[in-house]
Design an enzyme around this catalytic site. Structure first.
Site, short mmCIF file in Angstrom:
data_model
loop_
_atom_site.label_atom_id
_atom_site.label_comp_id
_atom_site.label_asym_id
_atom_site.label_seq_id
_atom_site.Cartn_x
_atom_site.Cartn_y
_atom_site.Cartn_z
N GLU A 21 -37.62 148.95 87.59
CA GLU A 21 -35.81 149.84 87.90
C GLU A 21 -34.90 150.07 87.19
OE1 GLU A 21 -35.54 150.54 92.70
OE2 GLU A 21 -35.30 148.13 92.10
N TYR A 53 -16.03 172.66 93.01
CA TYR A 53 -17.08 172.00 92.96
C TYR A 53 -17.39 171.29 91.96
CZ TYR A 53 -16.76 175.12 96.55
OH TYR A 53 -16.60 175.99 97.64
N GLU A 73 -25.66 151.64 98.53
CA GLU A 73 -25.39 151.16 99.68
C GLU A 73 -23.53 151.09 98.49
OE1 GLU A 73 -28.59 149.69 101.91
OE2 GLU A 73 -28.26 149.60 99.49
N LYS A 99 -33.07 157.82 97.43
CA LYS A 99 -33.67 157.18 96.83
C LYS A 99 -35.12 157.13 96.28
CE LYS A 99 -34.07 153.18 93.93
NZ LYS A 99 -34.02 151.68 93.44
#
Length: 120
Positions: A21, A53, A73, A99
């Site tokens: 990953e 934004y 997290e 994810k």
């Protein structure tokens, strides 16, 4: 409290527990809800009286595409912290990090975390 929603942002990041990953990376989706008072912006119609934004997107991009974290997290926590620091008029910030297609046993469309942080 009024809310600004910035949703469906997509970034390429290298977050995860597994070495592949961190090497290959993957797509992440981010949704943000910013709670603030929008009354003045509604009256003046001026960008300076609200949350920009484009700046929200830039902050999110820098974090998600920056330093790799093991856990989404941690990504969410850093996003919330930085958004509260960057935008002083925001009282609460809700961040959702998704994810898609995580490389874990089983069949998952996605995993996600959502946190809400505010000023202390």
């Amino acid at each position: 409290m009024d809310k600004i929603y910035v949703t469906g942002m997509e970034f390429w990041g290298y977050h995860g527990v597994y070495p592949e990953e961190n090497k290959l990376g993957q797509r992440f989706r981010v949704d943000v809800i910013l709670e603030t008072d929008l009354k003045q912006a509604g009256k003046t119609d001026e960008l300076d009286d609200t949350v920009n934004y484009a700046k929200v997107y830039t902050v999110c991009k820098e974090i998600v595409e920056g330093k790799p974290y093991k856990l989404i997290e941690a990504v969410a926590e850093n996003l919330a912290s930085e958004l509260l620091k960057e935008f002083s008029t925001v009282l609460y910030c809700t961040v959702k990090v998704v994810k898609p297609d995580p490389p874990i046993p089983g069949h998952y469309k996605s995993v996600a975390v959502e946190i809400k942080r505010g000023r202390t």
